[in-house]
Design an enzyme around this catalytic site. Structure first.
Site, PDB file in Angstrom:
ATOM      1  N   ASP A  16       0.814  -1.223   0.000  1.00 15.99           N
ATOM      2  CA  ASP A  16       0.000   0.000   0.000  1.00 15.99           C
ATOM      3  C   ASP A  16       0.848   1.273   0.000  1.00 15.99           C
ATOM      4  O   ASP A  16       0.371   2.349   0.392  1.00 15.99           O
ATOM      5  CB  ASP A  16      -0.970   0.013   1.205  1.00 15.99           C
ATOM      6  N   GLU A  17       2.096   1.166  -0.433  1.00 12.44           N
ATOM      7  CA  GLU A  17       2.994   2.324  -0.422  1.00 12.44           C
ATOM      8  C   GLU A  17       3.399   2.751  -1.832  1.00 12.44           C
ATOM      9  O   GLU A  17       4.199   3.666  -1.994  1.00 12.44           O
ATOM     10  CB  GLU A  17       4.269   1.984   0.382  1.00 12.44           C
TER      11      GLU A  17
END
Lengths: 284, 284, 284, 284
Positions: B228-229
């Site tokens: 999720d980065e």
């Protein structure tokens, strides 16, 4: 630090961007922003170039002439040049609603905008005290059907005296006459309290309530002789529900109006708006 | 009709736009879209140029080499070229939620996108029937902790077999391993059901409810080894209130997720997204 | 599990909520949702009560009569009662645009909505194959000026045959006649591709482009004999800029249209919408 | 005209609305607004009742006691009562950013809110002149690590002296100590310049830029000892793109911050916000 900002439009053709950016580079201008747009349907080219003038080999006051002679005439570019060191001069027209007035004054006084508020003109005396609070000249010019021509002449004289570059109608509840608009011949920004073209004219929140819409809006546009028909610069909306009365819409709409109008003023001041054919190109 | 689309970025310096647009013009390319951006902080230049290839004097397959030799190497431009006549090939990875899957399939089947859905890979068998309905190959590859390496190897083999250009994780509830991401070496788009960086990881609507936020969101991003980065392509939000239960948020979030993911896919397919330094430039 | 949902409106007066909630409690109904609203201007009271029927002492089919006799008649409440165990029956009317159709079908097939799609009626043959894919009866009823009355009669016969509770115009490009609307006498939901009342009628995106608006929208409303003038259920907008052509607006508008229409259908199915005086109360 | 507004919450059970509305009616109160909500997950009931006091048979100052004795104790309702004739007293805490300050002052001076701005407390001297402009007492209490306890004690003394009901942190760049929060024991509203829980703590726009988000936001919340973790009252966002620098985000964020904070203050002043378990019910 001083930048030149050149904005313009012409019929589209090959190589326009290269031509113009090379011109800036040739005289040792350092381009810091470049935006261009081709409106395909009309075959129209729009450009905004901003360059750093330190080291630029043409003096500020000669830039427009030189660019015209060397580039613009050939390609038919309708353009204007401004400089970030200049401080534009605004006149605010107001009536009895103060939210846009306060929003503009607070941005100006806090240094958010590089602008002079040269004067405030009201058709009601309400905001004389506010103007005084900020040491801005206030002129009360009440308008009736009979006195309209006479009062607009006084307004025009004031705009000339204060060397105003832009008139902002900050919820000014008078319609400007065609002759006023023609005589001023500079941009006039208005805020209309609906998402135009819905609910043009008077009492838009009343109409919005009666129609049962689920969104209310605000529209900032340039003033033209056709009421509420001028080129739109910015719009925004807020959701409403059956719980909102007309009064709630009016209250909530104020927040839209002031922010939308101020965004439009900021875009105009930064020369980010180009008008053509009653539509705007807004480079953001 | 065939257009070339060139996207790239390099350290900013004078005259880049002129240099590149002149190169296209020199070989009789007609530029139909030009977008450029200078990220001031990093001094980085980004460009997207799209030109009509009818009459262009360089053959398609030689454009990249010629541009590289004549322009890109000199200025250090990291670029790629694509062609609108090409139809990119997508693989969809799914689990048990179908809203993104349906949204993608309906755009594909109705011709909204120029794309091939080459296969659907599920770690559950649920959507085999849906795939069949659209005559798309479906591969069920259930994953457990023990079988992950083995199954990802099968996935990679399928991606190679189908010559996939882009993997779309359409609410695929498995974390891809670093080695999978490295081995595939092409873009992977994911939809996360929160406005990242808020509520990364599992059960974002539960966390949103517990935190009492007034907005829920969805984020489409490229997948990187950091969960999720990765670089964000598109985000959107919807207002919620105390009336919304976790189930309401999940239901309403689906509409966000599918539209945000599909917007991101469309932007990617049109080569409107440039990634640099874990951020995206999205030319719209 | 079965709930009763009672919705209604009457002239406002003291004690209406107490009266109605006590009635439910007296017969051992457990209220799970209660929404009420007083429209101050018109002095109108609106209510939606949902209660659990396990243990309720009145049989389902007698609830309306008993409530009418014991409460509604006295206070003049215009009401209706529905049950969550019931599955409403929808007919979809379509023409040549499929995005709303797909959105509805995918929600139905994935179980997001408790609804029966009883049939699809098209004035073009395009979506016969789609209907078949979902095993839904498809009826092609092309309409010309001359055949309108005849074809609408066939449509009405089909609606009766399929016992349809709600017609959804999923981008159906025909205007329903007044007599059709009167004869069907049940709700009809339409999606209009603008933020009404702006750009009513044909080609709203074309008009939006020409007017130079900065927002496009979509409006779901109940159909009345006045074209695009019926009670609005839901609206939403998206920002556009000078970069958006008419085609871009059409493409981006589709995402608005399908989500706005589906939201309206969902609200209607859950009996969250109350219509009065051409406006809606939407309890969310 | 004077209304009572009663807000409260308790464990849900049958007949709560009927019980409370009947109580108001029994003493001849005319209910003008009623909102209730049942949070299903926690089984918690929330209510806000507003009634006209003309003709009400209980004196204002006895209402709370009578309601407590006759209703609240029995059902365990945690409630409070306020009156629209009362003018709440606010203290504004400021540092060096003025946009929220101006927004609040302009709403107050134009009569948009029924509120007293009793004093402005700054940890910098910047806004003494602004305070003077509006004839509001200004107290400059600079804070260093060493003087924090001492200065907070002075702040508390001022809040007591001015009989302040609500503290508003209008971009006050100091963290209030736990002991300050406990000692004041009344509501404190803060504006945080991000969509919490994303980017809590310092420099949120910097973090937003570095993460490459496509939305920036602002969050108004009640202050608790956990920094940026208090109950959220209102949030909003604005779209950003690669064209926005950190400075652009800061500038555009100001418009979000001031409007979101002012909306939260308005909701609080109207007693539309009920806090329970670190979440808010906001009746709009």
């Amino acid at each position: 630090m001083n930048h030149a900002i050149l904005t313009g439009h012409c019929a589209d053709r090959e190589g326009l961007v290269a031509k113009m950016t090379l011109w800036v580079s040739r005289y040792r201008g350092n381009i810091v922003h470049l935006d261009q747009h081709v409106e395909e349907e009309a075959g129209r080219f729009f450009i905004r170039v901003e360059w750093d003038l330190s080291g630029f080999e043409i003096e500020d006051e000669k830039i427009a002439d030189r660019f015209s002679a060397e580039i613009a005439e050939e390609v038919g570019l309708d353009f204007s040049v401004g400089f970030t060191k200049e401080t534009p001069r605004i006149a605010l027209f107001v009536s009895k609603e103060s939210h846009c007035l306060w929003d503009i004054l607070s941005r100006w006084t806090s240094g958010e905008w590089n602008v002079d508020i040269s004067c405030i003109i009201g058709n009601h005396p309400e905001f004389e005290k506010v103007a005084k609070q900020f040491s801005i000249p206030f002129h009360c010019l009440p308008i009736t059907k009979e006195t309209k021509g006479e009062q607009e002449a006084k307004e025009l004289a004031l705009l000339e005296q204060y060397e105003v570059d832009l008139v902002v109608l900050a919820r000014y509840m008078q319609v400007l006459s065609d002759s006023f608009i023609a005589a001023f011949a500079k941009p006039i920004l208005n805020i209309h309290h609906s998402f135009l073209p819905a609910f043009a004219g008077a009492r838009p929140y009343r109409k919005a309530y009666d129609r049962g819409v689920k969104l209310i809006g605000a529209t900032a546009h340039y003033v033209t002789p056709d009421l509420d028909e001028g080129p739109i610069v910015e719009q925004d909306i807020a959701r409403v529900s059956h719980r909102d009365t007309v009064q709630d819409m009016i209250r909530r709409g104020k927040d839209l109006e002031k922010v939308v109008l101020s965004r439009a003023i900021f875009l105009h001041l930064n020369r980010q708006v180009i008008v053509h054919d009653n539509r705007t190109v807004v480079f953001t």
